[in-house]
Design a protein around this motif. Sequence first.
Motif, mmCIF file in Angstrom:
data_model
loop_
_atom_site.group_PDB
_atom_site.id
_atom_site.type_symbol
_atom_site.label_atom_id
_atom_site.label_comp_id
_atom_site.label_asym_id
_atom_site.label_seq_id
_atom_site.Cartn_x
_atom_site.Cartn_y
_atom_site.Cartn_z
ATOM 1 N N LEU A 1 21.107 52.018 22.036
ATOM 2 C CA LEU A 1 21.784 51.138 21.229
ATOM 3 C C LEU A 1 21.212 49.699 21.480
ATOM 4 O O LEU A 1 21.392 49.189 22.413
ATOM 5 C CB LEU A 1 23.224 51.242 21.083
ATOM 6 N N GLN A 2 21.105 49.000 20.314
ATOM 7 C CA GLN A 2 20.450 47.694 20.359
ATOM 8 C C GLN A 2 21.282 46.942 19.398
ATOM 9 O O GLN A 2 21.350 46.938 18.019
ATOM 10 C CB GLN A 2 18.791 47.521 20.015
ATOM 11 N N ALA A 3 22.295 45.851 19.848
ATOM 12 C CA ALA A 3 23.054 44.929 19.279
ATOM 13 C C ALA A 3 22.357 43.593 18.927
ATOM 14 O O ALA A 3 21.606 43.199 19.771
ATOM 15 C CB ALA A 3 24.365 44.805 20.018
ATOM 16 N N SER A 4 22.406 42.966 17.701
ATOM 17 C CA SER A 4 21.611 41.930 17.295
ATOM 18 C C SER A 4 22.604 41.109 16.387
ATOM 19 O O SER A 4 23.681 41.722 15.947
ATOM 20 C CB SER A 4 20.427 42.129 16.962
ATOM 21 N N GLY A 5 22.011 40.002 16.311
ATOM 22 C CA GLY A 5 22.572 39.209 14.951
ATOM 23 C C GLY A 5 23.517 38.136 15.526
ATOM 24 O O GLY A 5 24.101 37.201 14.625
ATOM 25 N N GLY A 6 24.042 37.901 16.713
ATOM 26 C CA GLY A 6 24.924 36.823 17.458
ATOM 27 C C GLY A 6 24.307 35.603 17.166
ATOM 28 O O GLY A 6 23.116 35.440 17.100
ATOM 29 N N GLY A 7 25.039 34.632 17.487
ATOM 30 C CA GLY A 7 24.587 33.128 17.162
ATOM 31 C C GLY A 7 25.647 32.072 17.564
ATOM 32 O O GLY A 7 26.880 32.548 17.661
ATOM 33 N N LEU A 8 25.176 30.920 17.283
ATOM 34 C CA LEU A 8 26.111 29.690 17.180
ATOM 35 C C LEU A 8 26.698 29.577 15.686
ATOM 36 O O LEU A 8 25.486 29.242 14.925
ATOM 37 C CB LEU A 8 25.590 28.569 17.867
ATOM 38 N N VAL A 9 27.677 29.576 15.532
ATOM 39 C CA VAL A 9 28.317 29.172 14.131
ATOM 40 C C VAL A 9 29.445 28.418 14.178
ATOM 41 O O VAL A 9 30.145 28.296 15.244
ATOM 42 C CB VAL A 9 28.449 30.570 13.453
ATOM 43 N N GLN A 10 29.420 27.660 13.154
ATOM 44 C CA GLN A 10 30.788 26.917 13.186
ATOM 45 C C GLN A 10 32.020 27.540 12.446
ATOM 46 O O GLN A 10 31.843 28.485 11.895
ATOM 47 C CB GLN A 10 30.547 25.445 12.110
ATOM 48 N N ALA A 11 33.245 27.023 12.853
ATOM 49 C CA ALA A 11 34.462 27.660 12.362
ATOM 50 C C ALA A 11 34.263 27.520 10.799
ATOM 51 O O ALA A 11 34.046 26.709 10.209
ATOM 52 C CB ALA A 11 35.734 26.733 13.066
ATOM 53 N N GLY A 12 34.760 28.713 10.301
ATOM 54 C CA GLY A 12 34.759 29.031 9.068
ATOM 55 C C GLY A 12 33.441 29.651 8.561
ATOM 56 O O GLY A 12 33.515 30.115 7.597
ATOM 57 N N GLY A 13 32.478 29.873 9.313
ATOM 58 C CA GLY A 13 31.367 30.479 9.112
ATOM 59 C C GLY A 13 31.296 32.095 9.077
ATOM 60 O O GLY A 13 32.545 32.753 9.388
ATOM 61 N N SER A 14 30.196 32.559 9.027
ATOM 62 C CA SER A 14 29.925 33.964 8.831
ATOM 63 C C SER A 14 28.709 34.344 9.673
ATOM 64 O O SER A 14 27.694 33.773 9.860
ATOM 65 C CB SER A 14 29.718 34.578 7.551
ATOM 66 N N LEU A 15 28.887 35.620 9.937
ATOM 67 C CA LEU A 15 27.568 36.477 10.964
ATOM 68 C C LEU A 15 27.564 37.565 10.539
ATOM 69 O O LEU A 15 28.737 38.402 10.174
ATOM 70 C CB LEU A 15 27.736 36.086 12.709
ATOM 71 N N ARG A 16 26.347 38.199 10.768
ATOM 72 C CA ARG A 16 26.380 39.728 10.433
ATOM 73 C C ARG A 16 25.736 40.242 11.690
ATOM 74 O O ARG A 16 24.557 40.010 11.858
ATOM 75 C CB ARG A 16 25.855 40.131 9.123
ATOM 76 N N LEU A 17 26.555 41.228 12.394
ATOM 77 C CA LEU A 17 25.905 41.792 13.672
ATOM 78 C C LEU A 17 25.341 43.156 13.218
ATOM 79 O O LEU A 17 26.021 43.886 12.306
ATOM 80 C CB LEU A 17 27.033 41.915 14.719
ATOM 81 N N SER A 18 24.410 43.824 13.894
ATOM 82 C CA SER A 18 23.758 45.003 13.682
ATOM 83 C C SER A 18 23.626 45.657 14.841
ATOM 84 O O SER A 18 23.475 45.211 15.918
ATOM 85 C CB SER A 18 22.104 44.682 13.023
ATOM 86 N N CYS A 19 23.761 46.947 14.864
ATOM 87 C CA CYS A 19 23.520 47.792 15.995
ATOM 88 C C CYS A 19 22.690 48.981 15.575
ATOM 89 O O CYS A 19 23.152 49.780 14.721
ATOM 90 C CB CYS A 19 24.798 48.166 16.584
ATOM 91 N N ALA A 20 21.410 48.859 16.001
ATOM 92 C CA ALA A 20 20.481 49.639 15.765
ATOM 93 C C ALA A 20 20.134 51.081 16.732
ATOM 94 O O ALA A 20 20.386 50.721 18.139
ATOM 95 C CB ALA A 20 19.108 49.130 15.446
ATOM 96 N N ALA A 21 20.372 52.207 16.305
ATOM 97 C CA ALA A 21 19.868 53.112 17.423
ATOM 98 C C ALA A 21 18.673 53.540 17.540
ATOM 99 O O ALA A 21 17.933 53.837 16.383
ATOM 100 C CB ALA A 21 20.933 54.201 17.091
ATOM 101 N N SER A 22 18.092 54.423 18.475
ATOM 102 C CA SER A 22 16.917 54.687 18.664
ATOM 103 C C SER A 22 16.902 56.102 19.750
ATOM 104 O O SER A 22 17.786 56.115 20.294
ATOM 105 C CB SER A 22 16.137 53.834 19.468
ATOM 106 N N GLY A 23 15.997 56.886 19.288
ATOM 107 C CA GLY A 23 16.149 58.226 20.286
ATOM 108 C C GLY A 23 17.100 59.189 19.669
ATOM 109 O O GLY A 23 16.957 60.428 20.141
#
Length: 124
Positions: free
Chosen positions: A2-24
Amino acid sequence: QLQASGGGLVQAGGSLRLSCAASGRSLSSYTMAWFRQAPGKEREFVAAIRWIATRTYYADSVNGRATISRDNAKNTMYLQMNSLKPEDTAVYYCGADGAAYSSNVYAEYEYDYWGQGTQVTVSS
């Protein structure tokens, strides 16, 4: 794997979309979940989704601000986080349960496979 991605630095009130991709392997029949771990704290449940994608579960702390989803064709799971708060700051991990049925989707021990984590930092 599993490979997680999409994190980062964001201000309060903002949004993020995290992804988890599978291989194998295909995850289409697996229950999948997001957990998070803040510095000095234990890993905690955030959200889960059964392979029947109409069944989703959320921690009280994110309910109404988070949406978990999956695209079985892409072998990928997502976590959309809105109205982010500083207390959402953590490393977010995705997990997959290889059992035919997950009896307790809220429990970390239920999940057999884990991604490496992606850092989410919310500034005030």
